[in-house]
Design a protein around this motif. Structure first.
Motif, PDB file in Angstrom:
ATOM      1  N   UNK A 217      46.575 -23.239  41.656  1.00  0.00           N
ATOM      2  CA  UNK A 217      46.305 -23.275  43.087  1.00  0.00           C
ATOM      3  C   UNK A 217      45.188 -22.278  43.341  1.00  0.00           C
ATOM      4  N   UNK A 218      44.000 -22.788  43.620  1.00  0.00           N
ATOM      5  CA  UNK A 218      42.793 -21.967  43.639  1.00  0.00           C
ATOM      6  C   UNK A 218      42.878 -20.815  44.633  1.00  0.00           C
ATOM      7  N   UNK A 219      43.405 -21.094  45.835  1.00  0.00           N
ATOM      8  CA  UNK A 219      43.498 -20.037  46.845  1.00  0.00           C
ATOM      9  C   UNK A 219      44.367 -18.892  46.361  1.00  0.00           C
ATOM     10  N   UNK A 220      45.496 -19.226  45.724  1.00  0.00           N
ATOM     11  CA  UNK A 220      46.379 -18.188  45.179  1.00  0.00           C
ATOM     12  C   UNK A 220      45.649 -17.372  44.116  1.00  0.00           C
ATOM     13  N   UNK A 221      44.899 -18.066  43.254  1.00  0.00           N
ATOM     14  CA  UNK A 221      44.146 -17.365  42.206  1.00  0.00           C
ATOM     15  C   UNK A 221      43.159 -16.370  42.820  1.00  0.00           C
ATOM     16  N   UNK A 222      42.491 -16.774  43.901  1.00  0.00           N
ATOM     17  CA  UNK A 222      41.484 -15.905  44.513  1.00  0.00           C
ATOM     18  C   UNK A 222      42.129 -14.703  45.205  1.00  0.00           C
ATOM     19  N   UNK A 223      43.306 -14.900  45.782  1.00  0.00           N
ATOM     20  CA  UNK A 223      44.005 -13.766  46.404  1.00  0.00           C
ATOM     21  C   UNK A 223      44.526 -12.817  45.324  1.00  0.00           C
ATOM     22  N   UNK A 224      44.987 -13.365  44.207  1.00  0.00           N
ATOM     23  CA  UNK A 224      45.392 -12.520  43.076  1.00  0.00           C
ATOM     24  C   UNK A 224      44.231 -11.650  42.614  1.00  0.00           C
ATOM     25  N   UNK A 225      43.011 -12.198  42.642  1.00  0.00           N
ATOM     26  CA  UNK A 225      41.832 -11.415  42.249  1.00  0.00           C
ATOM     27  C   UNK A 225      41.707 -10.138  43.082  1.00  0.00           C
ATOM     28  N   UNK A 226      42.034 -10.220  44.377  1.00  0.00           N
ATOM     29  CA  UNK A 226      41.966  -9.028  45.240  1.00  0.00           C
ATOM     30  C   UNK A 226      43.040  -8.017  44.862  1.00  0.00           C
TER      31      UNK A 226
END
Length: 320
Positions: free
Chosen positions: A10-19
């Motif tokens: 889930x791309x959005x989850x991946x990007x929030x994990x990056x933060x």
């Protein structure tokens, strides 16, 4: 403790994990769709003693600790053909699939219920109101909805063009190597008898507006879908060769105020909202998806919503 309740890819989850990784903040990510296949997941609930134990990635979650849980998405349609005997007939295959999906959904509700101890939800996964309830609530809160009827007869339809869409959520079908999805569609031909269906007057639109609502703030984008025959009825029929033009957009204050009232009634802090701006200059509310995609709004408009969600989670954890 911050928990991200999501699915495996889930791309959005991946990007929030990056933060979380960049700012060195602790979090637990639970991919709900892979739990059933994971050897490092354990769930135990002793009803007589009202005691629960949950381990994710072999690490036990302290259920007594204060938790902020972001519900991104907890389910994904999976195909279970690989578990079936090839000799099984279609009807039994359908019944077995329904049984498995229903039983897994029942478990997820129990799982979410046990996680809920000392939890601030952002948002609770099982929203009570269905599509029709939301339309009625939107109208109650000052939002205009299209002329809508649920019927199995065309006798009361007095508008020239009308569309149909599912009464519940959309779904997809796999046939061979292809995947088919349901879309909003103009009704052109109807059989004499049909099941009760949702019909709406077709809005002659200037453009569509997708609004991501985040804890009282509205981040909107205009979608010029009407300029393309492929997307003019439903922008989700994406034209990848010639994509729709998308630009940042500001809804009138009264629209944002009414959206806030609706989301408060729904007890939602986030959601993706679909709106049509008609050629009659009226804004028509269509629906709200509590777990709708917002990357499609964030990136074209430079809203950086992924970071804003991350910051909200940190803020709520600090203030809990």
């Amino acid at each position: 403790m911050i928990i991200l309740l999501t699915i495996g890819y889930e791309r959005t989850s991946d990007e929030i994990v990056d933060y979380f990784l960049f700012y060195n903040k602790k979090y637990i990510r639970i991919n709900c769709d892979t739990l059933k296949d994971s050897n490092s997941f354990y769930f135990g609930y002793k009803l007589n003693e009202n005691l629960s134990k949950i381990k994710v990635n072999s690490k036990e979650i302290n259920l007594d600790e204060k938790k902020v849980i972001w519900n991104r998405r907890i389910s994904r349609r999976t195909f279970i053909d690989r578990f079936l005997d090839k000799k099984i007939d279609f009807e039994n295959s359908r019944l077995f699939s329904q049984f498995v999906f229903k039983d897994w959904e029942s478990f997820l509700k129990i799982f979410v219920n046990r996680l809920s101890k000392n939890t601030f939800w952002f948002d609770y996964p099982f929203v009570k109101e269905d599509k029709i309830d939301v339309l009625l609530l939107a109208q109650k809160n000052g939002l205009t909805i299209p002329e809508t009827i649920i019927t199995n007869s065309l006798e009361e339809i007095n508008y020239k063009e009308y569309i149909t869409k599912p009464l519940s959520s959309t779904t997809g079908f796999k046939h061979g190597n292809k995947f088919y999805s349901t879309y909003t569609t103009i009704v052109k031909k109807v059989k004499h008898k049909f099941l009760p269906s949702l019909l709406q007057k077709r809005i002659d639109k200037r453009y569509e507006v997708r609004t991501f609502y985040l804890d009282g703030e509205c981040y909107s984008m205009a979608i010029f879908s009407q300029n393309d025959k492929q997307t003019e009825v439903d922008f989700r029929r994406y034209n990848y060769k010639k994509p729709n033009r998308n630009i940042p957009y500001k809804l009138p204050h009264y629209m944002e105020d009414n959206i806030r009232k609706l989301m408060n009634d729904l007890d939602l802090k986030t959601g993706s909202i679909d709106i049509i701006k008609g050629k009659d200059d009226i804004y028509y509310f269509l629906e709200v998806n509590p777990v709708g995609q917002f990357g499609m709004t964030s990136k074209p408009c430079n809203y950086n919503l992924e970071k804003k969600v991350f910051e909200k989670l940190i803020q709520y954890e600090q203030n809990f």
